[in-house]
Scaffold this active site. Structure first.
Site, mmCIF file in Angstrom:
data_model
loop_
_atom_site.group_PDB
_atom_site.id
_atom_site.type_symbol
_atom_site.label_atom_id
_atom_site.label_comp_id
_atom_site.label_asym_id
_atom_site.label_seq_id
_atom_site.Cartn_x
_atom_site.Cartn_y
_atom_site.Cartn_z
ATOM 1 C CD GLN A 35 -3.070 0.670 0.123
ATOM 2 O OE1 GLN A 35 -3.176 -0.466 -0.317
ATOM 3 N NE2 GLN A 35 -3.810 1.684 -0.300
ATOM 4 C CB ILE A 36 3.864 2.190 1.984
ATOM 5 C CG1 ILE A 36 3.194 2.310 3.350
ATOM 6 C CG2 ILE A 36 5.021 3.190 1.853
ATOM 7 C CD1 ILE A 36 4.044 1.790 4.508
ATOM 8 N N GLY A 39 1.057 2.053 -6.632
ATOM 9 C CA GLY A 39 1.054 1.223 -7.841
ATOM 10 C C GLY A 39 2.358 0.473 -8.017
ATOM 11 C CD GLU A 62 5.576 -27.170 5.665
ATOM 12 O OE1 GLU A 62 5.246 -27.909 6.614
ATOM 13 O OE2 GLU A 62 6.362 -27.512 4.771
ATOM 14 N N GLY A 63 0.090 -26.345 6.218
ATOM 15 C CA GLY A 63 -1.140 -26.212 7.011
ATOM 16 C C GLY A 63 -1.703 -24.816 6.890
ATOM 17 C CB THR A 64 -4.788 -23.455 5.285
ATOM 18 O OG1 THR A 64 -5.757 -24.200 6.016
ATOM 19 C CG2 THR A 64 -4.541 -24.116 3.923
ATOM 20 C CB SER A 65 -4.663 -19.279 8.457
ATOM 21 O OG SER A 65 -3.434 -18.657 8.148
ATOM 22 C CD GLU A 66 -8.483 -20.556 6.384
ATOM 23 O OE1 GLU A 66 -7.528 -21.174 5.857
ATOM 24 O OE2 GLU A 66 -8.667 -19.330 6.234
HETATM 25 C C1 LIG Z 1 3.906 -23.185 -3.710
HETATM 26 C C2 LIG Z 1 3.421 -24.414 -2.955
HETATM 27 C C3 LIG Z 1 4.337 -25.384 -2.604
HETATM 28 C C4 LIG Z 1 3.927 -26.521 -1.911
HETATM 29 N N1 LIG Z 1 4.848 -27.453 -1.569
HETATM 30 C C5 LIG Z 1 4.475 -28.570 -0.951
HETATM 31 C C6 LIG Z 1 5.438 -29.591 -0.601
HETATM 32 O O1 LIG Z 1 6.626 -29.450 -0.857
HETATM 33 N N2 LIG Z 1 4.993 -30.702 0.027
HETATM 34 C C7 LIG Z 1 3.682 -30.896 0.325
HETATM 35 O O2 LIG Z 1 3.335 -31.925 0.886
HETATM 36 N N3 LIG Z 1 2.754 -29.952 0.010
HETATM 37 C C8 LIG Z 1 3.113 -28.808 -0.619
HETATM 38 N N4 LIG Z 1 2.164 -27.852 -0.940
HETATM 39 C C9 LIG Z 1 0.768 -28.130 -0.661
HETATM 40 C C10 LIG Z 1 0.251 -27.335 0.530
HETATM 41 O O3 LIG Z 1 0.693 -27.889 1.748
HETATM 42 C C11 LIG Z 1 -1.277 -27.315 0.400
HETATM 43 O O4 LIG Z 1 -1.583 -26.394 -0.645
HETATM 44 C C12 LIG Z 1 -1.940 -26.898 1.686
HETATM 45 O O5 LIG Z 1 -1.808 -27.888 2.670
HETATM 46 C C13 LIG Z 1 -3.439 -26.613 1.475
HETATM 47 O O6 LIG Z 1 -4.045 -27.701 0.872
HETATM 48 P P1 LIG Z 1 -4.890 -27.485 -0.461
HETATM 49 O O7 LIG Z 1 -4.126 -26.612 -1.400
HETATM 50 O O8 LIG Z 1 -5.309 -28.842 -0.915
HETATM 51 O O9 LIG Z 1 -6.148 -26.658 -0.018
HETATM 52 P P2 LIG Z 1 -7.506 -27.244 0.556
HETATM 53 O O10 LIG Z 1 -7.219 -28.240 1.631
HETATM 54 O O11 LIG Z 1 -8.362 -27.660 -0.588
HETATM 55 O O12 LIG Z 1 -8.094 -25.944 1.232
HETATM 56 C C14 LIG Z 1 -8.793 -24.952 0.501
HETATM 57 C C15 LIG Z 1 -9.374 -23.975 1.496
HETATM 58 O O13 LIG Z 1 -10.303 -24.652 2.350
HETATM 59 C C16 LIG Z 1 -9.910 -24.492 3.700
HETATM 60 N N5 LIG Z 1 -10.209 -25.701 4.451
HETATM 61 C C17 LIG Z 1 -9.893 -26.970 4.105
HETATM 62 N N6 LIG Z 1 -10.290 -27.835 5.047
HETATM 63 C C18 LIG Z 1 -10.876 -27.091 6.017
HETATM 64 C C19 LIG Z 1 -11.498 -27.402 7.246
HETATM 65 N N7 LIG Z 1 -11.599 -28.656 7.702
HETATM 66 N N8 LIG Z 1 -12.004 -26.389 7.983
HETATM 67 C C20 LIG Z 1 -11.903 -25.096 7.541
HETATM 68 N N9 LIG Z 1 -11.336 -24.735 6.371
HETATM 69 C C21 LIG Z 1 -10.833 -25.724 5.629
HETATM 70 C C22 LIG Z 1 -8.420 -24.209 3.681
HETATM 71 O O14 LIG Z 1 -8.013 -23.529 4.853
HETATM 72 C C23 LIG Z 1 -8.307 -23.363 2.435
HETATM 73 O O15 LIG Z 1 -8.645 -22.026 2.733
HETATM 74 C C24 LIG Z 1 2.558 -26.695 -1.600
HETATM 75 C C25 LIG Z 1 1.643 -25.686 -1.947
HETATM 76 C C26 LIG Z 1 2.048 -24.548 -2.589
HETATM 77 C C27 LIG Z 1 1.038 -23.468 -2.945
#
Ligand SMILES: Cc1cc2nc3c(=O)[nH]c(=O)nc-3n(C[C@H](O)[C@H](O)[C@H](O)COP(=O)(O)OP(=O)(O)OC[C@H]3O[C@@H](n4cnc5c(N)ncnc54)[C@H](O)[C@@H]3O)c2cc1C
Length: 90
Positions: A35-36, A39, A62-66
């Site tokens: 933002q700072i 563009g 490594e595990g989404t925030s959710e």
């Molecule tokens: C650049 C990149 C590199 C990666 N490298 C690796 C790697 O080296 N090794 C490896 O093993 N994996 C790797 N990954 C995979 C990564 O760990 C997954 O993308 C991640 O765990 C999320 O899984 P998903 O993409 O299937 O999303 P999903 O599981 O389909 O999730 C989609 C959305 O739904 C939400 N969601 C899913 N389940 C729930 C729930 N029960 N409750 C609430 N919300 C939920 C999630 O938080 C997210 O917002 C990589 C991903 C990226 C983008």
């Protein structure tokens, strides 16, 4: 954990707290940086654009925030708030 003094039962949730807090904070900070820069923050010629993309993925891999929140909430329900508190001063 390496020193063998950590409580293994709560380690997973503590790691989830650290990963969640750090990745969410980093994204808040880099969003403000973009933002700072205005563009230019969206322009690939500037490093903040790349940092924004690189930090954004930390909320996903490594595990989404959710999922981190689910882990933390589950531990809180099972064991209460006391066991997840960090020592004072850390
Ligand atoms: C650049 C990149 C590199 C990666 N490298 C690796 C790697 O080296 N090794 C490896 O093993 N994996 C790797 N990954 C995979 C990564 O760990 C997954 O993308 C991640 O765990 C999320 O899984 P998903 O993409 O299937 O999303 P999903 O599981 O389909 O999730 C989609 C959305 O739904 C939400 N969601 C899913 N389940 C729930 C729930 N029960 N409750 C609430 N919300 C939920 C999630 O938080 C997210 O917002 C990589 C991903 C990226 C983008």
């Amino acid at each position: 954990m390496d020193e063998g003094t950590a409580d293994r039962k709560t380690l997973h949730a503590k790691a989830a707290i650290a990963k969640l807090a750090a990745s969410e904070a980093a994204v808040r900070v880099i969003d403000r940086c973009v933002q700072i820069f205005g563009g230019r923050g969206y322009d690939r010629a500037y490093r903040v654009e790349r940092l924004y993309r690189e930090l954004r993925v930390d909320r996903i891999w490594e595990g989404t925030s959710e999922i981190q929140r689910l882990i933390i909430a589950g531990e809180l329900v099972r064991r209460g708030t006391d066991v997840l508190q960090l020592p004072t001063g850390s």
